[in-house]
Write an enzyme that holds these catalytic residues in place. Structure first.
Site, short mmCIF file in Angstrom:
data_model
loop_
_atom_site.label_atom_id
_atom_site.label_comp_id
_atom_site.label_asym_id
_atom_site.label_seq_id
_atom_site.Cartn_x
_atom_site.Cartn_y
_atom_site.Cartn_z
N ASP A 287 26.59 22.17 1.43
CA ASP A 287 25.51 21.27 1.00
C ASP A 287 25.16 20.42 2.22
OD1 ASP A 287 23.75 19.69 -0.63
OD2 ASP A 287 25.30 18.16 -0.74
N SER A 288 24.07 19.68 2.11
CA SER A 288 23.70 18.77 3.19
C SER A 288 24.69 17.61 3.29
CB SER A 288 22.29 18.23 2.94
OG SER A 288 22.23 17.63 1.67
N HIS B 63 22.50 15.63 -6.25
CA HIS B 63 22.92 14.25 -6.49
C HIS B 63 22.61 13.79 -7.92
CE1 HIS B 63 23.32 13.93 -2.16
NE2 HIS B 63 23.69 12.67 -2.24
N GLU C 58 24.29 7.65 -3.60
CA GLU C 58 25.25 7.48 -2.50
C GLU C 58 25.81 6.06 -2.48
OE1 GLU C 58 25.26 9.53 0.90
OE2 GLU C 58 24.77 11.31 -0.27
N CYS D 17 18.35 18.65 -7.89
CA CYS D 17 18.98 18.07 -6.69
C CYS D 17 20.44 17.81 -7.05
CB CYS D 17 18.29 16.76 -6.31
SG CYS D 17 19.14 15.88 -4.98
N1 DGL Z 1 21.59 18.18 -1.43
C1 DGL Z 1 20.17 17.89 -1.47
C2 DGL Z 1 19.54 18.69 -2.59
O1 DGL Z 1 20.20 19.14 -3.52
C3 DGL Z 1 19.89 16.42 -1.63
C4 DGL Z 1 20.23 15.58 -0.43
C5 DGL Z 1 19.39 15.87 0.79
O2 DGL Z 1 18.18 15.57 0.80
O3 DGL Z 1 19.94 16.43 1.72
O4 DGL Z 1 18.35 18.89 -2.58
#
Ligand code: DGL
Length: 265
Positions: free
Chosen positions: A10-11, A186, A152, A184
């Protein structure tokens, strides 16, 4: 081959909501998780940049001879699956298809809302998948960029969070949707607030458990399910490992032990 790990990236920390479901559904699997904390957020970046990052992330996971990769990020899933499948021969599982499939199963009035990052919404990846499963579904989407920093920061129940959620979701309420996809990684942490704002009649779809089911089905079909009694997991972040662990434990709901810095960024 069966005992090889599942790679997940993931990011940042968001993908740990998917890991949580994978732990529940596949307790005998070993995982290697990578959070690209050095380059987060992906949600405001171009598809080209995210594709490049995704391939680099997968390259890193391949060092551990992973048997399957889960792209536990909606933004990366909506932009990079083709590039990843072209380069790597192992199964690549994204989070868009399972979420869209579930939404089509639960909607009664065929009006489905999608919320996600700017890049995910702009890609129309959910709309394409929804259409694949049903021609009758009408989709309406909305980018909610402030949700990621709120999560976050751990502001999950504050009054200000409720107000922000309400402001973003008002246009979706006006469209009389009966199903809302949390597009998303989060957003599952904001589910109680989102549910309160939308009302009980709107079903909230979070793709994490459907992704875990899909991983299970693929590995079973390939005869690659592991039977390990005590699988050992590995966690990596490309930057700020301590912060990753602190925030990540909220997402995972358990301790993250032995997290290390990934060295390729
Ligand atoms: N993990 C990203 C998503 O699910 C959200 C966080 C980001 O913008 O990197 O889209």
């Amino acid at each position: 081959m069966k005992t090889r790990p599942i790679g997940i990236f993931d990011s940042g920390v968001g993908g740990l909501t998917v890991v949580k479901q994978i732990f529940k559904r596949l307790p005998n699997e070993e995982i290697v998780y990578l959070g690209d904390t050095a380059r987060v957020p992906y949600g405001t970046k171009s598809p080209e940049t995210i594709k490049k990052y995704s391939v680099e992330n997968a390259d890193f996971l391949m060092r551990f001879k992973v048997k399957l990769i889960v792209v536990a990020c909606n933004t990366a899933s909506s932009t990079s699956l083709d590039a990843l499948r072209e380069k790597f021969s192992i199964p690549i599982v994204g989070v868009i298809k399972p979420g869209a499939e579930k939404a089509v199963q639960v909607t009664r009035n065929n009006r489905v809302g999608i919320i996600g990052t700017y890049t995910t919404v702009k890609s129309k990846a959910y709309e394409k998948e929804l259409r694949h499963f049903s021609r009758d579904v009408e989709a309406v989407s909305k980018a909610c960029p402030l949700f990621v920093p709120l999560v976050e920061e751990g502001w999950l129940k504050e009054g200000v969070t409720f107000d922000i959620v309400k402001k973003y979701l008002k246009p979706l309420m006006a469209k009389k949707i009966d199903t809302l996809i949390l597009g998303c990684t989060h957003y599952p942490l904001l589910k109680p607030v989102i549910s309160k704002v939308m009302g009980r009649h709107v079903k909230i779809v979070d793709s994490a458990s459907s992704v875990a089911d899909e991983v299970h089905n693929i590995l079973m079909a390939l005869g690659k399910l592991s039977g390990q009694k005590k699988p050992k997991h590995k966690f990596f972040a490309t930057d700020a490992v301590e912060h990753f662990v602190r925030v990540g434990e909220k997402f995972l709901g358990t301790k993250i032990k032995g997290a290390r810095k990934a060295d390729y960024v």
